[in-house]
Design an enzyme around this catalytic site. Structure first.
Site, PDB file in Angstrom:
ATOM      1  N   SER A  94      -1.117   6.413  -9.204  1.00 43.93           N
ATOM      2  CA  SER A  94      -1.699   7.704  -8.835  1.00 43.93           C
ATOM      3  C   SER A  94      -0.964   8.923  -9.379  1.00 43.93           C
ATOM      4  O   SER A  94      -1.404  10.054  -9.157  1.00 43.93           O
ATOM      5  CB  SER A  94      -1.812   7.820  -7.311  1.00 43.93           C
ATOM      6  OG  SER A  94      -0.533   7.811  -6.715  1.00 43.93           O
ATOM      7  N   LYS A 131      -0.773  12.720   1.294  1.00 46.82           N
ATOM      8  CA  LYS A 131      -0.254  13.415   0.111  1.00 46.82           C
ATOM      9  C   LYS A 131      -0.427  14.926   0.241  1.00 46.82           C
ATOM     10  O   LYS A 131       0.439  15.702  -0.200  1.00 46.82           O
ATOM     11  CB  LYS A 131      -0.949  12.889  -1.148  1.00 46.82           C
ATOM     12  CG  LYS A 131      -0.621  11.430  -1.431  1.00 46.82           C
ATOM     13  CD  LYS A 131      -1.281  10.928  -2.697  1.00 46.82           C
ATOM     14  CE  LYS A 131      -0.860   9.490  -2.977  1.00 46.82           C
ATOM     15  NZ  LYS A 131      -1.416   8.974  -4.237  1.00 46.82           N
TER      16      LYS A 131
END
EC number: 3.4.21.53
Length: 341
Positions: free
Chosen positions: A238, A283
């Site tokens: 990611s 996140k």
């Protein structure tokens, strides 16, 4: 025995039992939460996170932070309840993160490989965006494969049997026409030295009728340009988008972030397509707590991100590397970037 003391003992026994069970017995869940965040324009342990040599670099300011998700395993009942009640963590069944029948070592190795693949894909995507030339490189070698006796990871592959190589697929196609026992001639460059070596092919493990070289070809910058990524102990794919943006920022005029604190996440392929990731809510929390004001969100994660966005964090929708660069330019110019709604 005094009746009051007996009553007290009877009342305390369940509490003591619960205390022992709650602190000793583990639950079949893991806690997900905000993980570390790293500035891809900055340094870690004294080294640039994205280290570029062999090309002039443009000064950068501000931050382009990649974000991660923390995973806490082996939780007892009290710990699990604490994370659940915290508001910034979530509990998921352990099997979703650590599938039954797959060892922890295998999972870690797979995550590590995903991260390495994301680094090489990020490099190629950025170089393609900048229209910089690329070459065919050795990205991986099978330990007992024929190529491992000659090549090293990072070598530039120039030709096979005097056939020039223009893409990694060329290596696959040429070797695929050869049989086990055939000897091919590899021309390669290591450092400044160009070399030639014969290699006798083995049999492919999955098809003994076909030749096997035992290497993973990839694409990378043409020497002397060299890109290295210096983040360790991070897994998964990611970080690709933020790595690409950092590389573009270092190799092109101006500042992509306008000197601001931008964070984000997203996989990326070599054509610059941005893909979805997991744990977007955690996140975003990590980014906001670190000081980010803008967060780049893969288009496929926008619905979830919009519902869970921390206060004060601007969400920018991205589906390609080109779109991410354009959105950052819009923000720098005071224009409205495409948002998650």
């Amino acid at each position: 025995m005094n009746r009051r003391i007996l009553t007290l003992i009877v009342a305390l026994v369940p509490v003591l039992v619960l205390g022992v069970v709650g602190s000793v017995v583990t639950v079949p869940f893991v806690a997900l939460g905000p993980g570390p965040t790293f500035d891809t324009l900055g340094e870690v342990d004294g080294k640039p996170v994205v280290d570029v040599t062999g090309a002039p670099l443009d000064p950068t300011t501000g931050r382009l932070n990649m974000t991660t998700v923390s995973v806490r395993d082996g939780l007892n009942l009290f710990e699990a309840f604490g994370f659940w009640a915290s508001g910034d963590h979530g509990l998921v069944p352990r099997a979703e993160v650590y599938p039954p029948g797959v060892s922890r070592e295998e999972i870690d190795k797979s995550n590590e490989q995903d991260f390495k693949d994301s680094e090489s894909d990020a490099e190629v995507a950025a170089l393609h965006y900048l229209d910089l030339p690329t070459v065919v490189l050795v990205r991986g070698l099978t330990e007992d494969g024929p190529a491992a006796r000659v090549l090293e990871v990072g070598d530039e592959l120039i030709s096979v049997d005097d056939i020039p190589l223009t893409s990694p697929q060329d290596v696959v196609d040429i070797v695929g026409t050869r049989a086990p026992g055939d000897t091919i001639t590899l021309r390669y460059r290591r450092g400044d030295a160009e070399q030639t070596a014969p290699v006798t092919l083995a049999a492919r493990p999955d098809d003994e009728a076909k030749g096997y070289l035992g290497l993973t070809p990839g694409e990378g910058g043409r020497p002397p340009l060299r890109v290295e990524f210096n983040l360790a102990d991070i897994g998964g794919p990611s970080a690709g988008l933020m790595f690409s943006l950092a590389l573009i920022d270092k190799l092109s005029p101006g500042e992509l972030n306008g000197g601001r604190f931008v964070a984000g996440t997203g996989t990326i392929d070599q054509e610059g397509k941005v893909g979805p990731i997991g744990g977007i809510q955690y996140k975003m929390i990590a980014a906001r707590e670190a000081g980010a004001e803008t967060f780049l969100v893969p288009a496929a994660n926008c619905n979830e991100a919009r519902q869970r966005a921390p206060e004060g964090l601007r969400l920018v929708k991205v589906d390609t590397l080109d779109g991410a660069v354009t959105s950052l330019a819009d923000i720098d110019a005071g224009r409205e970037a495409i948002s998650c709604g």
